[in-house]
Design a protein around this motif. Sequence first.
Motif, PDB file in Angstrom:
ATOM      1  N   THR A 130    -154.460 -58.660  -7.777  1.00 30.54           N
ATOM      2  CA  THR A 130    -153.815 -57.411  -8.336  1.00 30.54           C
ATOM      3  C   THR A 130    -154.405 -57.069  -9.415  1.00 30.54           C
ATOM      4  N   LEU A 131    -155.451 -55.791  -9.575  1.00 29.56           N
ATOM      5  CA  LEU A 131    -156.133 -55.467 -10.707  1.00 29.56           C
ATOM      6  C   LEU A 131    -155.927 -54.232 -11.190  1.00 29.56           C
ATOM      7  N   ALA A 132    -156.735 -53.976 -12.410  1.00 34.44           N
ATOM      8  CA  ALA A 132    -156.748 -52.641 -13.130  1.00 34.44           C
ATOM      9  C   ALA A 132    -158.288 -52.675 -13.250  1.00 34.44           C
ATOM     10  N   ASP A 142    -173.035 -63.114 -10.079  1.00 33.14           N
ATOM     11  CA  ASP A 142    -174.216 -62.427  -9.849  1.00 33.14           C
ATOM     12  C   ASP A 142    -173.605 -60.858  -9.751  1.00 33.14           C
ATOM     13  N   ALA A 143    -172.718 -60.514  -9.205  1.00 30.74           N
ATOM     14  CA  ALA A 143    -172.410 -58.947  -8.787  1.00 30.74           C
ATOM     15  C   ALA A 143    -171.831 -58.276 -10.074  1.00 30.74           C
ATOM     16  N   PHE A 144    -172.103 -57.058  -9.936  1.00 30.37           N
ATOM     17  CA  PHE A 144    -171.986 -56.130 -11.143  1.00 30.37           C
ATOM     18  C   PHE A 144    -170.663 -55.186 -10.677  1.00 30.37           C
ATOM     19  N   MET A 145    -169.638 -55.044 -11.483  1.00 28.19           N
ATOM     20  CA  MET A 145    -168.233 -54.354 -11.023  1.00 28.19           C
ATOM     21  C   MET A 145    -167.942 -53.577 -12.229  1.00 28.19           C
ATOM     22  N   GLN A 146    -166.714 -52.620 -11.983  1.00 26.01           N
ATOM     23  CA  GLN A 146    -166.107 -52.039 -12.988  1.00 26.01           C
ATOM     24  C   GLN A 146    -165.413 -53.178 -13.907  1.00 26.01           C
ATOM     25  N   PRO A 147    -165.471 -52.655 -15.310  1.00 20.32           N
ATOM     26  CA  PRO A 147    -164.701 -53.777 -16.149  1.00 20.32           C
ATOM     27  C   PRO A 147    -163.306 -53.433 -15.959  1.00 20.32           C
ATOM     28  N   GLY A 148    -162.455 -54.725 -15.918  1.00 20.13           N
ATOM     29  CA  GLY A 148    -161.224 -54.619 -15.856  1.00 20.13           C
ATOM     30  C   GLY A 148    -160.556 -56.032 -15.383  1.00 20.13           C
ATOM     31  N   GLY A 149    -159.572 -56.183 -15.158  1.00 18.21           N
ATOM     32  CA  GLY A 149    -159.112 -57.520 -14.612  1.00 18.21           C
ATOM     33  C   GLY A 149    -157.462 -57.554 -14.374  1.00 18.21           C
ATOM     34  N   LYS A 150    -156.981 -58.699 -14.283  1.00 17.73           N
ATOM     35  CA  LYS A 150    -155.755 -58.906 -13.636  1.00 17.73           C
ATOM     36  C   LYS A 150    -154.489 -58.354 -14.169  1.00 17.73           C
ATOM     37  N   ILE A 151    -153.633 -57.744 -13.662  1.00 17.92           N
ATOM     38  CA  ILE A 151    -152.590 -57.064 -14.429  1.00 17.92           C
ATOM     39  C   ILE A 151    -151.571 -58.203 -14.681  1.00 17.92           C
ATOM     40  N   GLU A 152    -151.072 -58.447 -15.921  1.00 16.12           N
ATOM     41  CA  GLU A 152    -150.237 -59.537 -16.357  1.00 16.12           C
ATOM     42  C   GLU A 152    -148.767 -59.051 -16.017  1.00 16.12           C
ATOM     43  N   GLY A 155    -145.004 -57.699 -16.241  1.00 15.45           N
ATOM     44  CA  GLY A 155    -144.659 -56.722 -17.165  1.00 15.45           C
ATOM     45  C   GLY A 155    -145.421 -55.737 -17.668  1.00 15.45           C
ATOM     46  N   GLU A 156    -146.624 -55.765 -17.310  1.00 19.15           N
ATOM     47  CA  GLU A 156    -147.736 -54.842 -17.765  1.00 19.15           C
ATOM     48  C   GLU A 156    -147.895 -53.772 -16.382  1.00 19.15           C
ATOM     49  N   SER A 157    -148.243 -52.533 -16.831  1.00 14.75           N
ATOM     50  CA  SER A 157    -148.496 -51.654 -16.299  1.00 14.75           C
ATOM     51  C   SER A 157    -150.197 -51.508 -15.856  1.00 14.75           C
ATOM     52  N   ALA A 158    -150.612 -50.835 -14.839  1.00 11.21           N
ATOM     53  CA  ALA A 158    -152.016 -50.976 -14.674  1.00 11.21           C
ATOM     54  C   ALA A 158    -152.642 -50.362 -15.768  1.00 11.21           C
ATOM     55  N   LEU A 159    -152.378 -49.162 -16.377  1.00  3.86           N
ATOM     56  CA  LEU A 159    -153.026 -48.547 -17.444  1.00  3.86           C
ATOM     57  C   LEU A 159    -152.990 -49.159 -18.729  1.00  3.86           C
ATOM     58  N   GLN A 160    -151.746 -49.935 -18.856  1.00  3.61           N
ATOM     59  CA  GLN A 160    -151.535 -50.869 -20.230  1.00  3.61           C
ATOM     60  C   GLN A 160    -152.673 -52.192 -19.811  1.00  3.61           C
ATOM     61  N   CYS A 161    -152.853 -52.731 -18.776  1.00  5.40           N
ATOM     62  CA  CYS A 161    -153.879 -53.657 -18.328  1.00  5.40           C
ATOM     63  C   CYS A 161    -155.433 -53.083 -18.588  1.00  5.40           C
ATOM     64  N   ILE A 162    -155.692 -51.930 -18.117  1.00  6.08           N
ATOM     65  CA  ILE A 162    -157.179 -51.516 -18.555  1.00  6.08           C
ATOM     66  C   ILE A 162    -157.373 -51.089 -19.879  1.00  6.08           C
ATOM     67  N   VAL A 163    -156.374 -50.572 -20.802  1.00  2.91           N
ATOM     68  CA  VAL A 163    -156.558 -50.626 -22.204  1.00  2.91           C
ATOM     69  C   VAL A 163    -156.873 -51.878 -22.898  1.00  2.91           C
ATOM     70  N   ARG A 164    -155.931 -52.882 -22.475  1.00  2.44           N
ATOM     71  CA  ARG A 164    -156.034 -54.311 -23.018  1.00  2.44           C
ATOM     72  C   ARG A 164    -157.481 -54.980 -22.521  1.00  2.44           C
ATOM     73  N   GLU A 165    -158.089 -54.700 -21.464  1.00  2.00           N
ATOM     74  CA  GLU A 165    -159.041 -55.360 -20.854  1.00  2.00           C
ATOM     75  C   GLU A 165    -160.296 -54.832 -21.373  1.00  2.00           C
ATOM     76  N   SER A 182    -159.359 -60.893  -1.725  1.00  2.00           N
ATOM     77  CA  SER A 182    -159.717 -59.501  -1.846  1.00  2.00           C
ATOM     78  C   SER A 182    -158.945 -58.909  -3.225  1.00  2.00           C
ATOM     79  N   VAL A 183    -159.225 -57.694  -3.456  1.00  2.00           N
ATOM     80  CA  VAL A 183    -158.595 -56.918  -4.611  1.00  2.00           C
ATOM     81  C   VAL A 183    -157.856 -55.676  -4.280  1.00  2.00           C
ATOM     82  N   ASP A 184    -156.822 -55.751  -4.868  1.00  2.00           N
ATOM     83  CA  ASP A 184    -155.973 -54.480  -4.735  1.00  2.00           C
ATOM     84  C   ASP A 184    -155.896 -54.124  -6.156  1.00  2.00           C
ATOM     85  N   CYS A 185    -156.771 -52.892  -6.152  1.00  2.00           N
ATOM     86  CA  CYS A 185    -157.032 -52.385  -7.640  1.00  2.00           C
ATOM     87  C   CYS A 185    -156.785 -50.804  -7.968  1.00  2.00           C
ATOM     88  N   GLU A 186    -156.158 -50.588  -8.846  1.00  2.00           N
ATOM     89  CA  GLU A 186    -156.060 -49.291  -9.628  1.00  2.00           C
ATOM     90  C   GLU A 186    -156.922 -49.163 -10.230  1.00  2.00           C
TER      91      GLU A 186
END
Length: 140
Positions: free
Chosen positions: A12-14, A34-44, A46-56, A87-91
């Motif tokens: 579960t990612l943002a 090898d693969a390039f992707m959007q920056p981001g990461g796993k949601i911790e 108690g963390e919202s997806a938006l809080q996660c992406i700001v942190r990441e 698989s990834v479930d990503c906001e």
Amino acid sequence: MTETVVHPRVFTLAAALVLDSAGRALLVRKRGTDAFMQPGGKIEPGESALQCIVRELAEELTLTLDPADFGYLGRFEAPAANEPGWSVDCEVFTLVTDASVTVAAEIAEARWFDPAAQSFDVPIAPLTSEHVFPLHLAAR
């Protein structure tokens, strides 16, 4: 006879579609992959997806951002680029910035790509190639 229930292995990612003013998209490659992707990461927890992406983005690219800087692209599922069988479930959020980035944490490389390119000289994560870039291009 009892059935064996197989639970899908899902991260579960943002992530962020980071664009510059020229419309190029910033993608990252983690160390040892090898693969390039959007920056981001796993949601911790108690963390919202938006809080996660700001942190990441702060941890991975040394960007100091406000949650109000982001738009929302959507939530997508795709095969994980670097973990077979997962698989990834990503906001996915959007951000337009011309700020300089410095790779940090587990990021080995950051590069700017044209989302409209027909092909790339490096592997691109399924989330990016199947969902994020096509949706972004359709909205232009």
